[in-house]
Design a protein around this motif. Structure first.
Motif, short mmCIF file in Angstrom:
data_model
loop_
_atom_site.label_atom_id
_atom_site.label_comp_id
_atom_site.label_asym_id
_atom_site.label_seq_id
_atom_site.Cartn_x
_atom_site.Cartn_y
_atom_site.Cartn_z
N ARG A 257 -8.15 -5.97 0.38
CA ARG A 257 -6.76 -5.76 0.82
C ARG A 257 -6.16 -7.06 1.33
O ARG A 257 -5.01 -7.35 1.08
N TRP B 254 0.53 -6.63 2.37
CA TRP B 254 -0.76 -7.29 2.61
C TRP B 254 -0.76 -8.66 1.95
O TRP B 254 -0.46 -8.77 0.76
N ASP C 174 0.82 -1.21 0.00
CA ASP C 174 0.00 0.00 0.00
C ASP C 174 0.86 1.27 0.00
O ASP C 174 2.10 1.20 0.02
N PHE D 69 -6.77 -4.99 -5.51
CA PHE D 69 -6.08 -4.44 -4.35
C PHE D 69 -6.25 -2.93 -4.26
O PHE D 69 -6.40 -2.37 -3.18
N GLU E 232 -0.38 -0.25 -4.71
CA GLU E 232 -1.45 0.74 -4.58
C GLU E 232 -1.12 2.01 -5.38
O GLU E 232 -1.98 2.53 -6.09
#
Length: 188
Positions: free
Chosen positions: A53, A31, A25, A43, A92
């Motif tokens: 997530r 994750w 992230d 995601f 992310e």
């Protein structure tokens, strides 16, 4: 890369790659995305939900192991070399998350120090820094320190759209989506 990982790669050279099971992230957290998380959606980006997530990794030695064995392939897909298997990472925002200190030192989420050659500010106000390691997003907790360096004229961020950065710096946000698209076009 750890020696034990190199040895495993030599011993088992044809282990299939793994897609969709690991995410990074914008705060540098890893994750683990089991089948339920993957089924809940992507995601990041459109359709992402908290359920997609997965479970945040908190084991310090595992996180350090991932960091030491984190790299990119020739396509710009980032992965964790887990023994003989490449575990591709869903990103992310960017492949690096930068921590900024008061003295201007920039360190990646994996603990590697870098320098800054370029800076970008996207449409949502996220600050990205680029240097020898590539491009990364500044951790949200360090924006006040980064703002000091911008105000001092050390970093001069140019405006950008976040969607432009992967092509500009050659990285893939979702190797799993890229793989699905490739498989879909090959089956036609």
């Amino acid at each position: 890369m750890d020696e034990i990982v190199k040895a495993a790669m030599a011993k088992w050279p044809h282990v299939p790659d793994c897609y969709g099971w690991l995410g990074l992230d914008a705060r540098g957290r890893w994750w683990m995305r089991d089948e339920a998380a993957q089924a809940a959606g992507p995601f990041a980006g459109p359709g992402a939900t908290p359920a997609s997530r997965g479970a945040e990794l908190r084991h310090e030695k595992l996180i350090a192991f991932i960091g030491r064995n984190y790299a990119a392939d020739e396509r710009g897909c980032w992965y964790f070399q887990n023994g003989p298997q490449r575990v591709f990472v869903e990103l992310e925002r960017a492949p690096w998350v930068w921590r900024v200190s008061a003295d201007g030192k920039v360190v990646s989420h994996t603990g590697v120090e870098t320098t800054v050659d370029d800076a970008w500010l996207d449409e949502a106000g996220y600050l990205y820094l680029a240097g020898p390691l590539g491009v990364g997003i500044v951790h949200s907790q360090d924006m006040h320190l980064a703002a000091d360096w911008v105000a001092a004229g050390c970093w001069n961020p140019r405006p950008c759209h976040a969607a432009e950065l992967p092509a500009r710096y050659g990285y893939v946000l979702s190797p799993a989506a890229m793989r699905r698209a490739s498989a879909s076009s090959a089956s036609r």
